[in-house]
Design a protein around this motif. Structure first.
Motif, PDB file in Angstrom:
ATOM      1  N   HIS A  24       0.727  -1.238   0.107  1.00  0.00           N
ATOM      2  CA  HIS A  24       0.119   0.105  -0.048  1.00  0.00           C
ATOM      3  C   HIS A  24       0.903   1.204   0.102  1.00  0.00           C
ATOM      4  N   PRO A  25       0.300   2.406  -0.863  1.00  0.00           N
ATOM      5  CA  PRO A  25       1.407   3.669  -0.552  1.00  0.00           C
ATOM      6  C   PRO A  25       1.549   4.011   0.465  1.00  0.00           C
ATOM      7  N   GLY A  26       1.028   3.662   1.771  1.00  0.00           N
ATOM      8  CA  GLY A  26       1.040   4.225   2.915  1.00  0.00           C
ATOM      9  C   GLY A  26       2.287   3.454   3.566  1.00  0.00           C
ATOM     10  N   GLY A  27       2.584   2.141   2.945  1.00  0.00           N
ATOM     11  CA  GLY A  27       3.772   1.816   3.507  1.00  0.00           C
ATOM     12  C   GLY A  27       3.494   0.412   4.358  1.00  0.00           C
ATOM     13  N   ARG A  28       2.612   0.297   5.320  1.00  0.00           N
ATOM     14  CA  ARG A  28       2.263  -0.607   6.342  1.00  0.00           C
ATOM     15  C   ARG A  28       1.634  -1.902   5.785  1.00  0.00           C
ATOM     16  N   LEU A  29       0.643  -1.649   5.029  1.00  0.00           N
ATOM     17  CA  LEU A  29      -0.248  -2.616   4.774  1.00  0.00           C
ATOM     18  C   LEU A  29       0.228  -3.243   3.308  1.00  0.00           C
ATOM     19  N   ASP A  30      -0.094  -4.794   3.396  1.00  0.00           N
ATOM     20  CA  ASP A  30       0.146  -5.434   2.151  1.00  0.00           C
ATOM     21  C   ASP A  30      -0.994  -5.526   1.540  1.00  0.00           C
ATOM     22  N   LEU A  31      -0.785  -5.539   0.066  1.00  0.00           N
ATOM     23  CA  LEU A  31      -2.242  -5.590  -0.693  1.00  0.00           C
ATOM     24  C   LEU A  31      -2.076  -6.864  -1.682  1.00  0.00           C
ATOM     25  N   ALA A  32      -3.340  -7.453  -1.851  1.00  0.00           N
ATOM     26  CA  ALA A  32      -3.682  -8.697  -2.780  1.00  0.00           C
ATOM     27  C   ALA A  32      -4.114  -8.056  -4.031  1.00  0.00           C
ATOM     28  N   ILE A  33      -3.512  -8.385  -5.283  1.00  0.00           N
ATOM     29  CA  ILE A  33      -4.151  -7.871  -6.452  1.00  0.00           C
ATOM     30  C   ILE A  33      -4.534  -9.139  -7.380  1.00  0.00           C
ATOM     31  N   TYR A  34      -5.958  -9.043  -7.685  1.00  0.00           N
ATOM     32  CA  TYR A  34      -6.445 -10.157  -8.509  1.00  0.00           C
ATOM     33  C   TYR A  34      -6.829  -9.663 -10.099  1.00  0.00           C
ATOM     34  N   GLN A  35      -6.602 -10.361 -10.708  1.00  0.00           N
ATOM     35  CA  GLN A  35      -7.083 -10.384 -12.142  1.00  0.00           C
ATOM     36  C   GLN A  35      -8.228 -11.028 -12.451  1.00  0.00           C
ATOM     37  N   LEU A  36      -9.309 -10.447 -13.156  1.00  0.00           N
ATOM     38  CA  LEU A  36     -10.560 -11.172 -13.358  1.00  0.00           C
ATOM     39  C   LEU A  36     -11.132 -10.437 -14.757  1.00  0.00           C
ATOM     40  N   ASP A  37     -11.269 -11.063 -15.707  1.00  0.00           N
ATOM     41  CA  ASP A  37     -11.948 -10.847 -16.700  1.00  0.00           C
ATOM     42  C   ASP A  37     -11.441  -9.322 -17.414  1.00  0.00           C
ATOM     43  N   GLY A  38      -9.987  -9.427 -17.015  1.00  0.00           N
ATOM     44  CA  GLY A  38      -9.374  -8.171 -17.743  1.00  0.00           C
ATOM     45  C   GLY A  38      -9.556  -6.875 -16.782  1.00  0.00           C
ATOM     46  N   GLU A  39     -10.196  -7.193 -15.685  1.00  0.00           N
ATOM     47  CA  GLU A  39     -10.204  -6.345 -14.596  1.00  0.00           C
ATOM     48  C   GLU A  39      -9.079  -6.295 -13.675  1.00  0.00           C
ATOM     49  N   ILE A  40      -8.705  -5.514 -12.610  1.00  0.00           N
ATOM     50  CA  ILE A  40      -7.780  -5.517 -11.687  1.00  0.00           C
ATOM     51  C   ILE A  40      -8.473  -5.117 -10.319  1.00  0.00           C
ATOM     52  N   TYR A  41      -8.489  -5.930  -9.291  1.00  0.00           N
ATOM     53  CA  TYR A  41      -9.197  -5.793  -8.133  1.00  0.00           C
ATOM     54  C   TYR A  41      -8.113  -5.824  -6.829  1.00  0.00           C
ATOM     55  N   VAL A  42      -8.399  -4.937  -6.086  1.00  0.00           N
ATOM     56  CA  VAL A  42      -7.323  -4.812  -5.132  1.00  0.00           C
ATOM     57  C   VAL A  42      -7.861  -4.754  -3.762  1.00  0.00           C
ATOM     58  N   THR A  43      -7.541  -5.830  -2.777  1.00  0.00           N
ATOM     59  CA  THR A  43      -8.000  -5.839  -1.288  1.00  0.00           C
ATOM     60  C   THR A  43      -6.651  -5.905  -0.527  1.00  0.00           C
ATOM     61  N   SER A  44      -6.854  -5.775   0.846  1.00  0.00           N
ATOM     62  CA  SER A  44      -5.863  -5.863   1.774  1.00  0.00           C
ATOM     63  C   SER A  44      -5.500  -7.252   1.652  1.00  0.00           C
ATOM     64  N   ASP A  45      -4.065  -7.442   1.840  1.00  0.00           N
ATOM     65  CA  ASP A  45      -3.582  -8.968   2.035  1.00  0.00           C
ATOM     66  C   ASP A  45      -3.823  -9.970   2.741  1.00  0.00           C
ATOM     67  N   ARG A  46      -4.404  -9.222   3.703  1.00  0.00           N
ATOM     68  CA  ARG A  46      -4.500 -10.065   5.334  1.00  0.00           C
ATOM     69  C   ARG A  46      -5.889 -10.414   5.461  1.00  0.00           C
ATOM     70  N   CYS A  47      -6.158 -11.922   5.404  1.00  0.00           N
ATOM     71  CA  CYS A  47      -7.336 -12.483   5.645  1.00  0.00           C
ATOM     72  C   CYS A  47      -7.820 -11.954   7.255  1.00  0.00           C
ATOM     73  N   THR A  48      -9.116 -11.690   7.001  1.00  0.00           N
ATOM     74  CA  THR A  48      -9.637 -11.065   8.598  1.00  0.00           C
ATOM     75  C   THR A  48     -10.005 -12.174   9.330  1.00  0.00           C
ATOM     76  N   HIS A  49      -9.718 -13.220   9.125  1.00  0.00           N
ATOM     77  CA  HIS A  49      -9.956 -14.185  10.083  1.00  0.00           C
ATOM     78  C   HIS A  49      -8.634 -14.757  10.954  1.00  0.00           C
ATOM     79  N   GLY A  50      -7.736 -14.995  10.389  1.00  0.00           N
ATOM     80  CA  GLY A  50      -6.725 -15.475  11.066  1.00  0.00           C
ATOM     81  C   GLY A  50      -5.362 -14.810  10.576  1.00  0.00           C
TER      82      GLY A  50
END
Ligand code: FES
Length: 115
Positions: A24-50
């Motif tokens: 993440h541009p803020g530096g602390r958070l890791d991002l997960a980047i997904y490709q789907l049907d030519g689109e890009i989706y970005v979430t936090s990389d950290r599972c919210t469970h564990g």
């Protein structure tokens, strides 16, 4: 306001059939980047469970990412938690691609159930 796009990585840097990651541009958070049907989706990389890393432990099938630790699932487009034990949605980010460069709006969004 809320319209400041920040570069995170190039599309060419993403693994071909796997979930990518960047800081993440803020530096602390890791991002997960997904490709789907030519689109890009970005979430936090950290599972919210564990706290598993979804780019490492996640398996993407279409718009769903399943965490290998306890098989919880999220919608990569909205971060919605779809199956137990995941209840808390993943923070996600608006993303866009310009000339092969991926940008996000650094402000995290959270899925809200439609009323
Ligand atoms: Fe991801 Fe438990 S850590 S489902």
């Amino acid at each position: 306001q809320g319209d400041e796009w920040a570069f995170i990585c190039k599309v060419a840097d993403l693994p071909r059939n796997d979930i990518g990651t960047a800081k993440h541009p803020g530096g602390r958070l890791d991002l997960a980047i997904y490709q789907l049907d030519g689109e890009i989706y970005v979430t936090s990389d950290r599972c919210t469970h564990g706290a598993a890393s979804l780019s490492e432990e996640g398996e993407q099938q279409g718009h769903i990412v399943e965490c290998a630790w306890h098989n919880g699932r999220f919608d990569v487009r909205t971060g919605e938690a779809l199956t137990m034990p995941c209840r808390t949605p993943l923070p996600f980010f608006d993303a866009k691609v310009i000339d092969g460069d991926i940008y996000i709006n650094p402000k995290p969004k959270r899925f809200k159930k439609p009323e």
